[in-house]
Each structure stands twice: as structure tokens, then as C-alpha cells.
Design an enzyme around this catalytic site. Structure first.
Site: not given
Ligand code: EPZ
Length: 417
Positions: A23, A122-123, A305, A397
Site C-alpha cells: 500500500n 468502496r465508493p 487490515d 495480491r
Molecule cells: C486503503 O484502502 C488500503 N488500500 C486498504 O487496504 C485499507 O484497508 C484501507 O485503506 C483502510 O485502511 C490501499 O492503500 C491500496 P479508505 P482505501 O478510502 O483507500 C469509505 C488491503 O488489504 N470511503 O481509507 O480504499 C470506504 O468505503 C486493502 O491492503 C468512502 O465512502 O480505503 C471505507 O469504508 C484493503 N468514499 C472507508 O471510507 C471514498 O471516497 C475507508 O476507506 C473513499 C472511502
């Protein structure tokens, strides 16, 4: 489709070397779109998602070479296309990280909406709202985000919810915007800090990464540089949990304990004894394993995670533990598989009630997402008998040769082609 076969019950001892953070390397690779000079990344992990990002960047006209096993050299003198196709994005939502850089560098981007995955919808609405505030015109149609701009302009942005890739996307876009951007309610993950350090080495002017408020002063252009990616704290946490579960004495090397405070504290609360070095952790298995409650939070809180992995440990703990998942709406897919192996876990909305200790027995199980797969591997290590894990491409992955690393410390584990 590969399977993994584990015969449980073998005590683990020895040393595991941790690789570069998935990440952290994915946003770093996307940052290559911000300059026409060459970006060299070191300590790159050999995981599937790096290959997917390579293919996506090649589609966009980035020349990606691999001068050595753990290094990538990326240069994009001209960005040939602006489109991140559905076929690639649907397999890896981190593809959304090309949106900000493409827009900043070329004024245009067309990225397929990532769609949901097994842990939630995941929007990317926070990404889109922030880009609009920077002066982009964004349309969502035919499953794509289409964004155009005649030049991004610095502004104040407040993220309604903490978002890791949202913060990273906007950091990259704002680096080339005209004027100053103030980002508030930012993610504080170590991977965000690593990206900010990389961007500053490329000539960006970013202050405050790692805190909730980040200030970016836009610059005309960014240069190439060389950067070594931070170690993967989730990979390290996964092996720590294996040690706590069924380890004698294990050393985790090439990691950064300072990125893992919440995980280390929780494992100590469960009874593990650890010695922390600058870049290593020695851990002896917990006996008995104590029950404790767990709540996932944005960094520096306990990482979502690591939730599935810790849950395996709690099935072996003396007593009842509550696990509350506050980040994703559906990150308990591993629970039903663990219960099939003999665990006693009840779901109540965002909370799982784990009663222990329970004897796990080997079974045929199926992985649903990256971290749920890791959890099933851990369960197989401690279960009586043989466990077969299907769909291990989820594991590949984000984990580099997990079966080799575990076999290297005494696990009876092999990959069946
Ligand atoms: C990052 O995902 C990581 N991926 C994820 O790791 C990790 O679980 C996550 O952060 C939380 O720490 C990478 O860095 C590539 P978020 P990300 O945006 O950025 C909601 C793994 O296993 N949200 O912090 O997609 C979202 O749905 C992966 O390595 C919105 O609603 O996570 C979630 O409920 C899995 N709208 C929360 O916020 C948005 O525009 C946090 O998501 C963005 C997010």
C-alpha cells in the site's frame, strides 16, 4: 487455480524477512505519472497488485522496467492514454490512484469506477468531491469517472471521512496545482507519509503528512528521483500473529516497529512477549492467550487490515472478545469460514463476539479477500488436521510467497498447482 495445503499443529521458530509495503508502492508507482523524468523505486514487493499497476501504467504510456528483482524504473515522457480500463480497475481498486496524477499532469483522466469488492461498496465520492474543489469538472457515466481541467488551483479541502487513497490521490494532484492547498481530516497512515516524502524528493512542497492537516504548495513541475518503499506493516503484523498463535521464538526482520504500535500493544495485551529493535521484532508465543476487545480505527488506531488475522488469535483466547470493525461495512467474510473450522463467533452488526478457546479442525475453506485469506492460513496453522485453502490468488495480491516464508519457520504448508 492454486490451492494451499496446511497440516496444523507445527510450532514455528526462526526468522522472517518483511518485504516492501504493497500500500506504499502502489501510490508511489502512480506518482511516476507526475513527471516526464525517470522514477526509480526500490524494496518493491513481488506481489500480484504491483504487476496489475505495472500493466495499468503501461496502458497509460509509462515505460516500466525492472533493473533488478526488487526495483522498478518508471518513466512517462508522454502520457499516451488517459483511460484506466474496467478490466484492470475491477481487479484492483487502487487503480483509482492514477486519477489525481493524470489530471494534474495532462488535464484529463477517465478511470473506471472500481465497483465494490467483497469487503464493501468502496465508493470514491470523497476523491471526486476533492478533485472538483481543485477545479476539475467531473462526470460519472457508463461506469467511468471522467475528469477534465484547464489547470488545478489550490484550495481548502475537508475530507468528510478519513480516506487513505483519497488523501494520496489529492496529495498528488495538489502537488502540481497552482497555489496552496490545505487538506484537513487526512489519513495519517505511514504509507501516506511515505508518498509525501517521495513527492517532496521529486520537488513537491508538502508539510504535515502524518497529521490530520497537510499543506501543499503547488509547483510547476516535478523531477525524477530514487526512493526505497517502507516495509509492509500488515505483512509484519500477519507473521507476528502467527508467532503469537503457535510460535516458539520468531524474529521479524526488515520491519519498522514504529509503524506498528497499535498491533504490538494489542498482542502484548493478549499475552505475547516482544522485544522491539529499530527494524526487527522478536516475539515468543502467548501461553495462555488472554481475551481482549478489538476496535479497528484509522492510523494510529488498530488497522482494519489486521482484524481478520487477530480474530484467529481470539478464537484461541481464554474468554470472550468483542471485535468491532469501524472502517468497512462488510469485513467479516472470514467469520463463517472460521466457524466451519470450529470457532465460536457470533455476528452482531459491526461487532463479532468471539468465544474461546475453541479447538479448530482442518477443513476445505475458500478465501474471499486478501486479508481473509491470510486469516485462513493462520487458522490452518493451529487447526488439527489438514486445511485446504482455495482461491489463493487473493493471497498473492498482497503477500510475497507466504507459504515459503511460513515453511521456512517450520510450518507444514505447500502450494498445490
Ligand atoms: C486503503 O484502502 C488500503 N488500500 C486498504 O487496504 C485499507 O484497508 C484501507 O485503506 C483502510 O485502511 C490501499 O492503500 C491500496 P479508505 P482505501 O478510502 O483507500 C469509505 C488491503 O488489504 N470511503 O481509507 O480504499 C470506504 O468505503 C486493502 O491492503 C468512502 O465512502 O480505503 C471505507 O469504508 C484493503 N468514499 C472507508 O471510507 C471514498 O471516497 C475507508 O476507506 C473513499 C472511502
Amino acid at each position: 487455480m492454486d490451492k494451499i495445503r496446511i497440516v496444523g499443529g507445527r510450532k514455528l521458530a526462526g526468522r522472517v524477512e518483511i518485504g516492501g509495503a504493497k500500500n506504499a508502492v502502489l501510490p508511489a508507482m502512480a506518482a511516476s505519472l507526475l513527471t516526464d523524468e525517470t522514477l526509480v523505486l526500490n524494496n518493491v514487493p513481488a506481489v500480484w497488485d504491483v504487476g496489475t499497476m505495472r500493466r495499468l501504467l503501461a496502458e497509460l504510456g509509462v515505460r516500466v522496467e525492472q533493473p533488478s528483482r526488487r526495483s522498478l524504473s518508471l518513466s512517462s515522457p508522454s502520457v499516451r492514454s488517459f483511460e484506466a480500463p474496467y478490466e484492470l480497475v475491477k481487479t484492483m481498486r487502487a487503480s483509482v490512484l492514477v486519477l489525481g496524477p493524470l489530471l494534474a499532469r495532462r488535464g484529463r483522466a477517465r478511470v473506471s469506477l472500481p465497483g465494490g469488492c467483497s469487503i464493501g461498496a468502496r465508493p470514491i465520492d470523497f476523491h471526486v468531491a476533492a478533485l472538483e474543489k481543485l477545479g476539475a469538472e467531473v462526470r460519472l457515466e457508463h461506469g467511468f469517472v471522467e475528469a477534465v481541467t484547464d489547470g488545478l488551483r489550490g484550495t481548502e479541502i475537508y475530507f468528510d471521512n478519513v480516506t487513505v487513497t483519497g488523501t494520496e490521490n489529492i496529495l498528488m494532484a495538489a502537488s502540481l496545482a497552482r497555489g496552496v492547498t490545505l487538506l484537513q481530516n487526512c489519513a495519517q497512515e505511514p504509507e501516506v507519509i511515505d508518498l509525501a516524502e517521495l513527492l517532496n524528493r521529486m520537488g513537491a512542497r508538502i508539510e504535515g503528512a502524518g497529521t490530520r492537516t497537510i499543506r501543499v504548495e503547488g509547483v510547476e513541475r516535478l523531477q525524477g528521483t530514487e526512493h526505497s518503499v517502507i516495509p509492509d506493516r500488515i505483512e509484519a503484523g500477519t507473521y507476528l500473529t502467527a508467532a503469537a498463535l503457535i510460535g516458539e521464538e520468531i524474529e521479524i526482520s526488515h520491519c519498522l516497529p514504529s509503524h506498528m504500535t497499535a498491533m504490538v500493544d494489542k498482542l502484548e495485551e493478549l499475552g505475547s512477549r516482544m522485544e522491539l529493535g529499530e527494524t526487527s521484532i522478536r516475539i515468543a508465543g502467548a501461553d495462555p492467550i488472554r481475551a481482549a476487545n478489538l476496535r479497528t480505527l484509522p492510523h494510529p488506531g488498530f488497522p482494519t487490515d489486521m482484524q481478520a488475522q487477530l480474530m484467529v488469535l481470539l478464537t484461541q483466547a481464554d474468554g470472550t472478545s468483542l471485535v468491532t470493525e469501524t472502517i468497512f461495512e462488510n469485513r467479516f467474510m472470514h467469520v463463517s469460514e472460521l466457524n466451519r473450522m470450529g470457532a465460536n463467533i457470533q455476528l452482531d452488526g459491526h461487532t463479532a463476539v468471539v468465544k474461546g478457546p475453541t479447538r479448530l479442525s482442518g477443513a476445505k475453506v475458500m478465501a474471499t479477500d486478501l486479508r481473509a485469506s491470510a486469516c485462513l492460513v493462520l487458522a490452518g496453522l493451529v487447526a488439527e488436521g489438514t486445511t485446504f485453502i482455495d482461491r489463493v490468488y487473493h493471497l498473492d495480491r498482497g503477500y510475497e510467497h507466504i507459504e515459503e516464508k511460513l515453511a521456512g519457520i517450520g510450518a507444514d504448508i505447500e502450494r498445490l498447482k
